[in-house]
Design a protein around this motif. Structure first.
Motif, PDB file in Angstrom:
ATOM      1  N   UNK A 138      39.339  81.042  57.201  1.00 56.85           N
ATOM      2  CA  UNK A 138      39.071  81.227  55.765  1.00 56.85           C
ATOM      3  C   UNK A 138      40.084  80.533  54.868  1.00 56.85           C
ATOM      4  N   UNK A 139      41.304  80.370  55.342  1.00 59.94           N
ATOM      5  CA  UNK A 139      42.318  79.684  54.550  1.00 59.94           C
ATOM      6  C   UNK A 139      42.116  78.172  54.596  1.00 59.94           C
ATOM      7  N   UNK A 140      41.655  77.675  55.724  1.00 61.64           N
ATOM      8  CA  UNK A 140      41.225  76.270  55.773  1.00 61.64           C
ATOM      9  C   UNK A 140      40.139  76.036  54.720  1.00 61.64           C
ATOM     10  N   UNK A 141      39.154  76.932  54.676  1.00 62.34           N
ATOM     11  CA  UNK A 141      38.052  76.761  53.729  1.00 62.34           C
ATOM     12  C   UNK A 141      38.560  76.793  52.288  1.00 62.34           C
ATOM     13  N   UNK A 142      39.445  77.719  52.014  1.00 58.99           N
ATOM     14  CA  UNK A 142      40.022  77.840  50.670  1.00 58.99           C
ATOM     15  C   UNK A 142      40.763  76.557  50.305  1.00 58.99           C
ATOM     16  N   UNK A 143      41.569  76.046  51.230  1.00 61.03           N
ATOM     17  CA  UNK A 143      42.293  74.801  50.977  1.00 61.03           C
ATOM     18  C   UNK A 143      41.325  73.644  50.736  1.00 61.03           C
ATOM     19  N   UNK A 144      40.285  73.564  51.541  1.00 67.12           N
ATOM     20  CA  UNK A 144      39.306  72.477  51.393  1.00 67.12           C
ATOM     21  C   UNK A 144      38.587  72.551  50.047  1.00 67.12           C
ATOM     22  N   UNK A 145      38.321  73.760  49.580  1.00 68.01           N
ATOM     23  CA  UNK A 145      37.654  73.914  48.288  1.00 68.01           C
ATOM     24  C   UNK A 145      38.584  73.557  47.135  1.00 68.01           C
ATOM     25  N   UNK A 146      39.860  73.910  47.249  1.00 68.01           N
ATOM     26  CA  UNK A 146      40.819  73.531  46.211  1.00 68.01           C
ATOM     27  C   UNK A 146      40.978  72.020  46.134  1.00 68.01           C
ATOM     28  N   UNK A 147      41.000  71.372  47.286  1.00 69.58           N
ATOM     29  CA  UNK A 147      41.283  69.948  47.350  1.00 69.58           C
ATOM     30  C   UNK A 147      40.032  69.084  47.278  1.00 69.58           C
ATOM     31  N   UNK A 148      38.860  69.683  47.452  1.00 66.30           N
ATOM     32  CA  UNK A 148      37.626  68.912  47.423  1.00 66.30           C
ATOM     33  C   UNK A 148      37.470  68.031  48.648  1.00 66.30           C
ATOM     34  N   UNK A 155      29.657  66.442  62.426  1.00 58.38           N
ATOM     35  CA  UNK A 155      30.402  65.355  63.055  1.00 58.38           C
ATOM     36  C   UNK A 155      31.724  65.830  63.650  1.00 58.38           C
ATOM     37  N   UNK A 156      32.080  67.086  63.419  1.00 57.08           N
ATOM     38  CA  UNK A 156      33.389  67.583  63.853  1.00 57.08           C
ATOM     39  C   UNK A 156      33.279  68.915  64.583  1.00 57.08           C
ATOM     40  N   UNK A 157      32.521  68.939  65.678  1.00 58.67           N
ATOM     41  CA  UNK A 157      32.391  70.191  66.434  1.00 58.67           C
ATOM     42  C   UNK A 157      33.691  70.637  67.073  1.00 58.67           C
ATOM     43  N   UNK A 158      34.660  69.721  67.188  1.00 58.28           N
ATOM     44  CA  UNK A 158      35.936  70.077  67.805  1.00 58.28           C
ATOM     45  C   UNK A 158      36.724  71.080  66.965  1.00 58.28           C
ATOM     46  N   UNK A 159      36.382  71.190  65.676  1.00 56.23           N
ATOM     47  CA  UNK A 159      37.070  72.126  64.775  1.00 56.23           C
ATOM     48  C   UNK A 159      36.024  73.024  64.127  1.00 56.23           C
ATOM     49  N   UNK A 160      35.682  74.145  64.765  1.00 53.45           N
ATOM     50  CA  UNK A 160      34.615  75.008  64.244  1.00 53.45           C
ATOM     51  C   UNK A 160      34.925  75.525  62.846  1.00 53.45           C
ATOM     52  N   UNK A 161      33.867  75.822  62.104  1.00 55.39           N
ATOM     53  CA  UNK A 161      34.029  76.303  60.739  1.00 55.39           C
ATOM     54  C   UNK A 161      32.923  77.305  60.440  1.00 55.39           C
ATOM     55  N   UNK A 162      33.219  78.240  59.561  1.00 55.76           N
ATOM     56  CA  UNK A 162      32.259  79.281  59.216  1.00 55.76           C
ATOM     57  C   UNK A 162      31.423  78.918  58.005  1.00 55.76           C
ATOM     58  N   UNK A 163      31.868  77.915  57.222  1.00 58.61           N
ATOM     59  CA  UNK A 163      31.142  77.481  56.025  1.00 58.61           C
ATOM     60  C   UNK A 163      31.136  75.954  55.970  1.00 58.61           C
ATOM     61  N   UNK A 164      30.195  75.375  55.207  1.00 54.94           N
ATOM     62  CA  UNK A 164      30.141  73.908  55.122  1.00 54.94           C
ATOM     63  C   UNK A 164      31.335  73.336  54.364  1.00 54.94           C
ATOM     64  N   UNK A 165      31.568  72.039  54.560  1.00 56.75           N
ATOM     65  CA  UNK A 165      32.550  71.335  53.745  1.00 56.75           C
ATOM     66  C   UNK A 165      32.127  71.384  52.276  1.00 56.75           C
ATOM     67  N   UNK A 166      33.078  71.410  51.356  1.00 57.87           N
ATOM     68  CA  UNK A 166      32.724  71.461  49.921  1.00 57.87           C
ATOM     69  C   UNK A 166      31.935  70.245  49.444  1.00 57.87           C
ATOM     70  N   UNK A 167      32.252  69.049  49.967  1.00 57.59           N
ATOM     71  CA  UNK A 167      31.600  67.823  49.516  1.00 57.59           C
ATOM     72  C   UNK A 167      30.994  67.085  50.702  1.00 57.59           C
ATOM     73  N   UNK A 168      29.919  66.367  50.436  1.00 56.80           N
ATOM     74  CA  UNK A 168      29.316  65.529  51.444  1.00 56.80           C
ATOM     75  C   UNK A 168      30.248  64.352  51.748  1.00 56.80           C
ATOM     76  N   UNK A 169      30.048  63.652  52.881  1.00 58.61           N
ATOM     77  CA  UNK A 169      30.976  62.581  53.250  1.00 58.61           C
ATOM     78  C   UNK A 169      31.027  61.451  52.226  1.00 58.61           C
ATOM     79  N   UNK A 170      32.192  60.815  52.140  1.00 60.30           N
ATOM     80  CA  UNK A 170      32.328  59.585  51.362  1.00 60.30           C
ATOM     81  C   UNK A 170      31.502  58.497  52.060  1.00 60.30           C
ATOM     82  N   UNK A 171      30.918  57.607  51.277  1.00 59.56           N
ATOM     83  CA  UNK A 171      30.056  56.562  51.826  1.00 59.56           C
ATOM     84  C   UNK A 171      30.757  55.791  52.939  1.00 59.56           C
ATOM     85  N   UNK A 172      30.035  55.546  54.023  1.00 60.07           N
ATOM     86  CA  UNK A 172      30.597  54.848  55.171  1.00 60.07           C
ATOM     87  C   UNK A 172      30.684  53.353  54.884  1.00 60.07           C
ATOM     88  N   UNK A 173      31.852  52.745  55.044  1.00 59.10           N
ATOM     89  CA  UNK A 173      31.969  51.297  54.830  1.00 59.10           C
ATOM     90  C   UNK A 173      31.145  50.520  55.861  1.00 59.10           C
TER      91      UNK A 173
END
Length: 548
Positions: A138-148, A155-173
């Motif tokens: 939950x603190x990871x999620x809080x940090x991610x929401x503060x930082x956007x 794409x990152x099953x190696x690091x499980x999460x209980x909620x989605x990332x706050x923002x969709x991915x940046x466009x792939x070069x």
């Protein structure tokens, strides 16, 4: 007579961890004073410094050097602020100014993998953390929401999460898309999680792909400590810049009662408070604790078991540079957009280090130009070779795990800075465990080059490890005071009202940039310092049970 200041909380350091800690404390109704050794410099001035700097490729050049708050400088020559004791050099770079070093970062915001927190139990190396990955989620999620933070969770099953990332991915070069397509079936290439806007967020624009993430984002799409400081001040935090804290004073009960600081003219000032938080980085935090000696603590504050400064970690890198068989044109989009995560964990960690494979997307024009000029190439041949390298050249690097080794440490040097304070001294070595990971990575470097039709392969030398400036350890968390400086909440074992936040408290380094985890751990510590009664968090309840 100088103004006598006091607050509920006194925070030393205005980097991203210190500023966000101060912000949340202020939001919860506390009075907070934040002390920063370096000056306050605006974004407009930093951008102008970057654009006008004659030292292309020197990512520290936009950031002013302050004699009263020096930081390491290596170009055009080493200022020797960070004194090297060997046996391997550790040329750390960091910024001492309001907002701290995240003014200058690639904004990679990886989570650890769960087993990074259980190294001793699972692999019989390193240490276990004093709490679990699930507790940190939950603190990871809080940090991610503060930082956007922007990424795709799938794409990152190696690091499980209980909620989605706050923002969709940046466009792939385009370059990363071609790498991903050509490696599909052998390696899974994923977009890096980044504290960089993929759309308008926090009143700031989306990434424009200018490839200037370091030394400074030209449009302010990246999150950084300057944003954290502005939010903290808006919440009522009082910031004092150019305040070089040199001593923490304690009373007869070993509680910290004051922070003493010098201004640029070496006038001394004293700030009192109820709770003190040291939020400098993994080098300046132990330096301050070691300088804060007294009759009761002759070896420094929080250092009764000689653990302050020990377990210095980072993420050394080896790399392969080669020419792909097609034009991929690195240099559009973020500088570090994609990675391979398959080797971040596994049973092999009992024998050699885990690592991430990271693809560089930095334009090759400047580096190729410098190389060709040194070779004496001019005219049409210069143009031909420059264009070929700019189009075809690419590289992949390791981000290697380092174990917490007590002899890797920060100490005080006999050499002094302009204020007469001891410069930090670094003792550092790269052991067989990390070197084993580097050797293992060579087979993957070679295979990646094969899949890209690579030619002109150039591996880094076997004994060369680039530094990534991910300063971890030196004031590590742990349950046992004999081998740690603070407990799982960041409270020092020796002083009940002294907390530590920042990358220095991380007990293991894992294989990812340390900032996001340090912010998450800092936010967890805030719940021990001053729980929010409106939010039912298990860690806060646990803190109350321990008498916090």
């Amino acid at each position: 007579m100088s103004e006598q200041l006091s607050a509920d909380f006194v925070v030393v350091g205005s980097g991203i961890c210190g500023a966000l800690t101060a912000l949340v404390l202020a939001q919860r109704g506390a009075s907070v004073i934040m002390l920063e050794a370096g000056p306050r410099v605006g974004r407009a001035e930093l951008l102008a410094n970057f654009r006008n700097s004659p030292r292309r490729g020197d990512w520290m050049s936009p950031y002013p050097f302050s004699p009263w708050a020096p930081h390491p400088v290596y170009r055009p020559e080493d200022n020797e602020y960070l004194v090297q004791a060997g046996p391997y050099p550790y040329p750390a770079e960091y910024i001492r100014m309001v907002g701290g070093t995240t003014w200058h970062w690639a904004a990679l915001a990886w989570r650890y993998v769960p087993n990074d927190l259980r190294m001793a139990s699972l692999y019989d190396v390193g240490v276990d953390w004093p709490f679990t990955y699930d507790e940190l989620d939950p603190y990871y999620q809080w940090a991610e929401e503060l930082m956007g933070v922007a990424a795709a969770g799938e794409e990152h099953p190696e690091s499980p999460r209980s909620q989605p990332y706050p923002l969709e991915p940046v466009a792939e070069p385009w370059a990363m898309r071609r790498i991903r397509e050509r490696l599909t079936g052998t390696y899974a290439v994923a977009n890096n999680p980044v504290a960089r806007n993929s759309r308008t967020f926090g009143g700031r624009p989306a990434c424009c792909g200018s490839n200037n993430c370091q030394p400074i984002c030209p449009v302010d799409a990246q999150y950084h400590g300057g944003i954290s400081v502005a939010a903290a001040e808006a919440a009522g935090v009082r910031l004092i810049s150019s305040a070089v804290v040199y001593n923490l004073e304690h009373d007869e009960q070993d509680r910290i009662v004051a922070a003493h600081y010098y201004d640029p003219d070496k006038n001394s000032h004293r700030i009192t408070g109820k709770t003190f938080i040291v939020a400098a980085n993994g080098i300046e935090t132990p330096r301050l604790l070691l300088m804060s000696t007294s009759d009761r603590f002759p070896n420094g504050i929080a250092n009764s078991t000689d653990m302050v400064g020990r377990y210095l970690m980072d993420h050394p890198s080896t790399s392969l540079t080669f020419d792909a068989d097609e034009e991929i044109w690195l240099g559009r989009g973020p500088q570090s957009p994609s990675s391979i995560s398959a080797l971040r964990d596994g049973a092999f960690r009992s024998e050699y280090s885990a690592y991430r494979l990271d693809f560089t997307n930095i334009s090759r024009v400047d580096s190729t130009t410098q190389r060709l000029l040194k070779e004496g190439v001019y005219g049409p041949e210069f143009e031909r070779r420059l264009r070929y390298s700019a189009a075809h050249e690419m590289s992949v690097k390791t981000v290697l795990e380092v174990l917490p080794v007590p002899d890797n440490r920060i100490a005080l040097s006999e050499r002094k800075d302009a204020l007469g304070l001891p410069r930090p001294q670094v003792h550092y070595a790269i052991d067989a465990y990390t070197r084993g990971g580097a050797q293992d990575a060579k087979q993957h470097f070679t295979r990646i080059a094969e899949l890209m039709g690579g030619s002109n392969l150039r591996f880094t030398a076997d004994d060369y490890f680039a530094n990534n400036q991910h300063i971890c350890g030196t004031v590590s968390m742990g349950d046992d005071p004999a081998v740690s400086v603070c407990d799982g909440w960041g409270r020092t074992h020796d002083h009940e009202n002294l907390f530590l936040v920042g990358t220095g408290v991380l007990p293991t380094a894992g294989t990812c940039n340390s900032t996001l985890t340090a912010v998450a751990v800092a936010l967890r510590s805030v719940d021990a310092m001053l729980p929010d009664p409106t939010i039912a968090r298990e860690p806060a309840a646990a803190a109350e049970r321990t008498g916090s």
